[in-house]
Design a protein around this motif. Structure first.
Motif, short mmCIF file in Angstrom:
data_model
loop_
_atom_site.label_atom_id
_atom_site.label_comp_id
_atom_site.label_asym_id
_atom_site.label_seq_id
_atom_site.Cartn_x
_atom_site.Cartn_y
_atom_site.Cartn_z
N ALA A 167 24.22 -4.99 -2.54
CA ALA A 167 23.24 -4.35 -3.43
C ALA A 167 23.72 -2.94 -3.73
O ALA A 167 24.39 -2.31 -2.90
CB ALA A 167 21.87 -4.31 -2.74
N SER B 71 21.79 -3.61 3.53
CA SER B 71 20.36 -3.88 3.39
C SER B 71 20.04 -5.00 2.41
O SER B 71 18.96 -5.59 2.49
CB SER B 71 19.62 -2.60 2.98
OG SER B 71 20.20 -2.05 1.80
N GLY B 72 20.97 -5.31 1.48
CA GLY B 72 20.65 -6.38 0.54
C GLY B 72 21.87 -6.88 -0.21
O GLY B 72 22.92 -6.24 -0.23
N SER C 23 7.55 0.92 2.04
CA SER C 23 8.59 1.65 2.80
C SER C 23 7.91 2.50 3.87
O SER C 23 6.70 2.42 4.06
CB SER C 23 9.44 2.50 1.86
OG SER C 23 10.59 2.97 2.55
N GLN D 153 11.70 -5.17 -6.22
CA GLN D 153 12.13 -5.87 -5.01
C GLN D 153 11.00 -6.00 -3.98
O GLN D 153 10.81 -7.05 -3.40
CB GLN D 153 13.33 -5.15 -4.36
CG GLN D 153 14.56 -5.06 -5.24
CD GLN D 153 15.05 -6.41 -5.70
OE1 GLN D 153 15.02 -6.74 -6.87
NE2 GLN D 153 15.51 -7.22 -4.76
N GLY E 73 16.32 0.86 -6.91
CA GLY E 73 15.66 0.76 -5.61
C GLY E 73 15.67 2.05 -4.81
O GLY E 73 14.99 2.14 -3.78
N GLY F 88 16.17 5.26 0.53
CA GLY F 88 15.28 5.43 -0.62
C GLY F 88 14.02 6.05 -0.05
O GLY F 88 13.90 7.25 0.12
N GLY F 89 13.06 5.19 0.33
CA GLY F 89 11.93 5.66 1.14
C GLY F 89 12.37 5.79 2.59
O GLY F 89 11.82 6.59 3.34
N GLY F 90 13.36 4.99 2.98
CA GLY F 90 13.95 5.13 4.31
C GLY F 90 13.68 3.99 5.27
O GLY F 90 13.96 4.13 6.47
N SER F 91 13.19 2.83 4.79
CA SER F 91 12.79 1.80 5.76
C SER F 91 13.97 1.05 6.39
O SER F 91 13.97 0.81 7.59
CB SER F 91 11.80 0.81 5.12
OG SER F 91 12.39 0.01 4.13
C1 PLP Z 1 14.28 -1.47 -1.48
C2 PLP Z 1 15.66 -1.42 -1.02
C3 PLP Z 1 16.21 -0.25 -0.46
C4 PLP Z 1 15.47 1.06 -0.40
O1 PLP Z 1 14.35 1.10 0.42
P1 PLP Z 1 14.35 1.76 1.88
O2 PLP Z 1 12.93 1.83 2.22
O3 PLP Z 1 15.00 3.10 1.75
O4 PLP Z 1 15.14 0.87 2.75
C5 PLP Z 1 17.49 -0.30 0.03
N1 PLP Z 1 18.23 -1.41 -0.05
C6 PLP Z 1 17.76 -2.55 -0.60
C7 PLP Z 1 18.64 -3.75 -0.67
C8 PLP Z 1 16.46 -2.59 -1.10
O5 PLP Z 1 16.00 -3.72 -1.67
#
Ligand code: PLP
Length: 388
Positions: A344, A371-372, A194, A118, A299, A237-240
């Motif tokens: 997602a 987020s997606g 991230s 992604q 992800g 995930g990484g936290g962004s």
């Molecule tokens: C990549 C992704 C994440 C995980 O990444 P974070 O850095 O934790 O946000 C979460 N949701 C979606 C839809 C992603 O594509």
């Protein structure tokens, strides 16, 4: 509670973060820190970025109230719709920022790491738009598993390079991207995906995503007559995406909840350690080796977490519960069925927690970062749920 929102001179949030890199990378990190600080304080740069976010990414993303699901759970539920951005997630905010910054620094080329593909697709998108060369490192194992995203990146003009070291997954792709960066730093910017890595990445990526929280705070105040939500929830995930939405609410009364996969609970079950240039909570085995993370959602397969989350957890400002794959599948189908939105799998983690915690949140206002979008996960869900 006074909460640190900018890292100190040592690049740390509390004890977490920093710059644990080989000597050869120190000047590159310093150059990046200077360039980012200058750009972020330059009204013209911010205008150019905002223009792209508006005319290319589709911002501002809307706020949707889930009346059906809210009624079913006994809460008021709002979604911040990052799924509606170009390329289908929040990731576009960060890559547009970094690609613009790379150009400003006079770099002709970006390198990126990707796990499920992604971030690689997002980086390749921004590179195509802004006329940069793009090379994406991806674990050889992930390349096998994610052939559609590999093809997407190639369509977008990027070169995809298999990472053959270690377990040949995301953490190895990060190492190889850093190695490429060290060797080519004159011409190359490393577009990290991230809020992780050495300072200034965790802070810079957070600033590129804080638009999520800034917009959401305004939008919530508008529909809530000036109030803030009681709870703000996002997957980690990484936290962004989580830090992006949290950053709009850190100084409010809202509870901040970052939901991790049970098989990758870096904050919940990890210990402080150093990986990928930063100190943060990490999943490690008894010998201190970084462990592979496992989650239904590729992800979220990152064994660490951004240092700001480790800090927010340590001072008790944010909470990091985890959910199981079974709960996630339930969250995924629940939103599709009740609201007509296929999420997602990553954000299905946040939904899963909301469903579990709803009995203790009756009558409260809950804001979730969607987020997606889930198109990329439909084939996998079809295998899991069967075609009936
Ligand atoms: C990549 C992704 C994440 C995980 O990444 P974070 O850095 O934790 O946000 C979460 N949701 C979606 C839809 C992603 O594509």
């Amino acid at each position: 509670m006074s909460v640190m929102q900018t890292p100190g001179a040592d690049g740390r949030f509390g004890q977490f973060g920093g710059q644990f890199v080989p000597e050869t990378l120190v000047p590159a990190c310093q150059e990046l820190e200077r360039a980012f600080t200058e750009a972020w304080n330059d009204a013209l740069f911010r205008e150019e970025l905002n223009h792209l976010l508006k005319t290319y990414a589709g911002r501002p993303s809307i706020l949707t109230e889930c009346h059906n699901l809210g009624r079913e759970l006994g809460i008021r539920l709002f979604l911040k719709r990052e799924d509606l951005n170009h390329t289908g997630s929040h990731k576009i905010n960060n890559v547009l920022g970094q690609a613009l910054l790379a150009k400003r620094m006079g770099k002709k080329r970006i390198v990126a790491e990707t796990g499920a593909g992604q971030h690689g697709v997002a980086a390749a998108t921004a590179a195509a738009l802004l006329g940069l060369e793009c090379k994406v490192f991806m674990g050889a194992v992930d390349i096998e598993r994610q052939e559609l995203n590999v093809f997407r990146m190639r369509l977008l003009g990027a070169e995809v390079v298999p990472a053959q070291s270690g377990s040949r997954t995301l953490k190895d792709a990060v190492n190889e991207a850093m190695r490429d960066w060290v060797a080519t730093v004159e011409s190359t910017h490393y577009c990290l995906g991230s809020v992780m890595g050495p300072h200034p990445y965790p802070y810079m990526v957070r600033q590129f995503h804080r638009v999520i929280g800034d917009e959401a705070r305004e939008q919530c105040r508008e529909v809530l007559g000036g109030d803030d939500p009681d709870v703000v929830v996002a997957c980690v995930g990484g936290g962004s995406n989580a830090i992006g939405i949290f950053s709009g609410f850190i100084d409010t009364h809202a509870r901040l909840i970052g939901v991790e996969p049970a098989g990758g609970a870096a904050v919940g079950r990890g210990v402080p350690g150093v990986v990928h240039g930063m100190k943060s909570y990490l999943m490690q085995d008894e010998e201190g080796q970084v462990q592979e993370a496992h989650s239904i959602s590729a992800g979220l397969d990152y064994p660490g977490v951004g240092p700001e989350h480790s800090y927010l957890s340590e001072i008790g400002r944010a909470e990091y519960p985890s959910v199981t794959d079974t709960e996630v599948i339930d969250g995924f189908t629940l939103l599709a069925r009740t609201e007509g939105i296929i999420p997602a799998l990553e954000c299905a983690h946040a939904l899963a927690w909301i469903k579990r915690a709803a009995p203790e949140m009756q009558g409260q206002v809950v804001l979730m970062n969607l987020s997606g979008r889930g198109d990329k996960d439909v084939a996998q869900m079809m295998d899991i749920l069967g075609k009936k």
